[in-house]
Write a protein that holds these residues in place. Structure first.
Motif, short mmCIF file in Angstrom:
data_model
loop_
_atom_site.label_atom_id
_atom_site.label_comp_id
_atom_site.label_asym_id
_atom_site.label_seq_id
_atom_site.Cartn_x
_atom_site.Cartn_y
_atom_site.Cartn_z
N PRO A 23 -30.48 4.82 2.71
CA PRO A 23 -30.32 3.47 2.51
C PRO A 23 -32.03 3.31 2.56
O PRO A 23 -32.05 2.46 1.87
CB PRO A 23 -29.89 3.08 3.70
CG PRO A 23 -29.25 3.94 4.53
CD PRO A 23 -29.18 4.87 3.60
N LEU A 24 -32.86 4.58 2.61
CA LEU A 24 -34.26 4.28 3.19
C LEU A 24 -34.44 5.99 3.02
O LEU A 24 -33.76 6.92 3.67
CB LEU A 24 -34.54 3.49 3.84
CG LEU A 24 -34.82 3.87 6.00
CD1 LEU A 24 -35.54 3.04 6.20
CD2 LEU A 24 -33.18 3.51 6.13
N LEU A 25 -35.80 5.64 2.86
CA LEU A 25 -36.91 6.86 3.15
C LEU A 25 -37.48 6.91 4.33
O LEU A 25 -37.87 8.25 4.87
CB LEU A 25 -36.76 8.11 2.27
CG LEU A 25 -36.05 8.19 0.68
CD1 LEU A 25 -37.11 9.13 -0.13
CD2 LEU A 25 -35.39 9.29 1.37
N ARG A 26 -38.13 5.89 4.46
CA ARG A 26 -38.53 5.86 6.30
C ARG A 26 -38.71 6.12 7.06
O ARG A 26 -37.47 5.95 7.38
CB ARG A 26 -39.80 4.57 5.53
CG ARG A 26 -38.69 3.80 5.97
CD ARG A 26 -39.06 2.05 5.69
NE ARG A 26 -38.24 1.35 5.81
CZ ARG A 26 -38.49 0.25 6.61
NH1 ARG A 26 -38.93 0.50 7.96
NH2 ARG A 26 -36.96 -0.56 7.15
N CYS A 27 -39.08 6.42 8.03
CA CYS A 27 -39.39 6.76 9.07
C CYS A 27 -40.18 5.98 9.71
O CYS A 27 -41.53 6.58 9.83
CB CYS A 27 -38.93 8.12 9.35
SG CYS A 27 -38.18 8.67 10.99
N ASP A 46 -36.59 0.21 0.13
CA ASP A 46 -35.08 0.53 1.23
C ASP A 46 -34.49 -0.24 0.09
O ASP A 46 -34.28 -0.43 -0.65
CB ASP A 46 -35.42 -0.39 2.51
CG ASP A 46 -35.95 -0.01 3.53
OD1 ASP A 46 -36.93 1.58 3.45
OD2 ASP A 46 -36.32 -0.91 4.50
N MET A 47 -33.13 0.20 0.19
CA MET A 47 -32.01 0.35 -0.76
C MET A 47 -31.50 -1.29 -0.23
O MET A 47 -31.64 -2.02 1.05
CB MET A 47 -30.68 0.90 -0.58
CG MET A 47 -29.51 0.72 -1.24
SD MET A 47 -28.09 1.91 -1.53
CE MET A 47 -28.91 2.98 -2.53
N GLN A 48 -31.66 -2.11 -1.79
CA GLN A 48 -30.63 -3.39 -1.44
C GLN A 48 -29.82 -3.31 -0.17
O GLN A 48 -28.62 -3.03 -1.23
CB GLN A 48 -31.46 -3.90 -2.72
CG GLN A 48 -32.38 -4.27 -2.93
CD GLN A 48 -33.70 -5.04 -1.86
OE1 GLN A 48 -33.11 -5.83 -1.43
NE2 GLN A 48 -34.92 -4.65 -0.96
N ARG A 73 -23.27 -2.55 -2.23
CA ARG A 73 -21.92 -2.43 -1.69
C ARG A 73 -22.06 -2.08 -3.31
O ARG A 73 -21.06 -1.92 -3.38
CB ARG A 73 -22.60 -4.26 -2.02
CG ARG A 73 -22.16 -4.91 -0.33
CD ARG A 73 -22.59 -6.50 -0.54
NE ARG A 73 -22.46 -6.83 0.97
CZ ARG A 73 -23.29 -7.67 1.41
NH1 ARG A 73 -23.54 -8.63 0.26
NH2 ARG A 73 -22.87 -8.22 2.51
N THR A 74 -22.26 -2.35 -3.74
CA THR A 74 -22.40 -1.51 -5.04
C THR A 74 -21.72 -0.18 -5.04
O THR A 74 -20.61 -0.09 -5.77
CB THR A 74 -23.28 -1.46 -6.74
OG1 THR A 74 -24.00 -3.29 -6.60
CG2 THR A 74 -22.42 -1.61 -7.72
N MET A 75 -22.36 1.12 -4.59
CA MET A 75 -22.52 1.91 -4.52
C MET A 75 -21.29 2.24 -3.91
O MET A 75 -20.37 3.26 -4.02
CB MET A 75 -23.45 2.15 -3.65
CG MET A 75 -23.23 4.39 -3.22
SD MET A 75 -25.09 5.18 -2.93
CE MET A 75 -26.00 4.09 -4.48
N ARG A 133 -21.03 -2.66 8.81
CA ARG A 133 -19.72 -3.06 8.57
C ARG A 133 -19.22 -3.21 7.49
O ARG A 133 -18.37 -2.62 7.27
CB ARG A 133 -20.03 -4.34 9.18
CG ARG A 133 -20.26 -5.08 10.35
CD ARG A 133 -19.92 -6.64 10.26
NE ARG A 133 -20.97 -7.25 11.58
CZ ARG A 133 -22.64 -7.50 11.14
NH1 ARG A 133 -23.47 -6.54 10.45
NH2 ARG A 133 -22.82 -7.90 11.76
N GLU A 134 -20.19 -2.94 6.58
CA GLU A 134 -19.29 -2.23 5.21
C GLU A 134 -18.65 -1.04 4.61
O GLU A 134 -17.76 -1.11 4.06
CB GLU A 134 -20.66 -2.57 4.03
CG GLU A 134 -21.48 -4.25 3.82
CD GLU A 134 -20.36 -4.23 3.19
OE1 GLU A 134 -19.56 -4.12 2.29
OE2 GLU A 134 -20.35 -5.78 3.30
N CYS A 135 -19.34 -0.46 5.60
CA CYS A 135 -18.82 1.28 5.33
C CYS A 135 -17.56 1.99 6.33
O CYS A 135 -16.57 1.98 5.54
CB CYS A 135 -19.66 2.66 5.96
SG CYS A 135 -20.98 2.46 5.20
N GLN A 136 -16.87 0.15 7.00
CA GLN A 136 -16.08 0.17 7.83
C GLN A 136 -14.21 0.14 7.00
O GLN A 136 -14.31 -0.46 5.77
CB GLN A 136 -14.75 -0.74 8.75
CG GLN A 136 -16.02 -0.42 9.89
CD GLN A 136 -16.71 -1.20 10.72
OE1 GLN A 136 -15.44 -2.80 10.98
NE2 GLN A 136 -16.70 -1.28 11.76
#
Length: 75
Positions: A12-16, A33-35, A40-42, A72-75
């Motif tokens: 979802p992001l590459l920064r660190c 960063d991924m919106q 959710r679409t993915m 939460r969305e991954c559950q």
């Protein structure tokens, strides 16, 4: 029975905020960063497959401003 991968890595992001010498991401170009809507679409598309495990990768995924919602969305 659905066929497809049971394990997916999402970035979802590459920064660190670290500079680990072993990390391959420090040479990656800047990316936004991924919106949340795109995430959710993915996930909606992944639900068509028998995915049992989603691994949130990155840079450092906990830096994403919507990390709690992503989890939460991954559950």
């Amino acid at each position: 029975m659905k066929s497809g991968p049971d394990y997916i890595q999402l970035y979802p992001l590459l920064r660190c905020n670290r500079s680990c010498s072993f990390c391959f991401n420090h040479t990656m170009p800047f990316m936004e960063d991924m919106q949340l809507i795109d995430f959710r679409t993915m996930l909606d598309r992944l639900r068509e497959w028998p995915v049992a495990t989603i691994d949130l990768m990155g840079g450092e995924p906990t830096l994403h401003p919507d990390i709690l919602e992503l989890l939460r969305e991954c559950q």
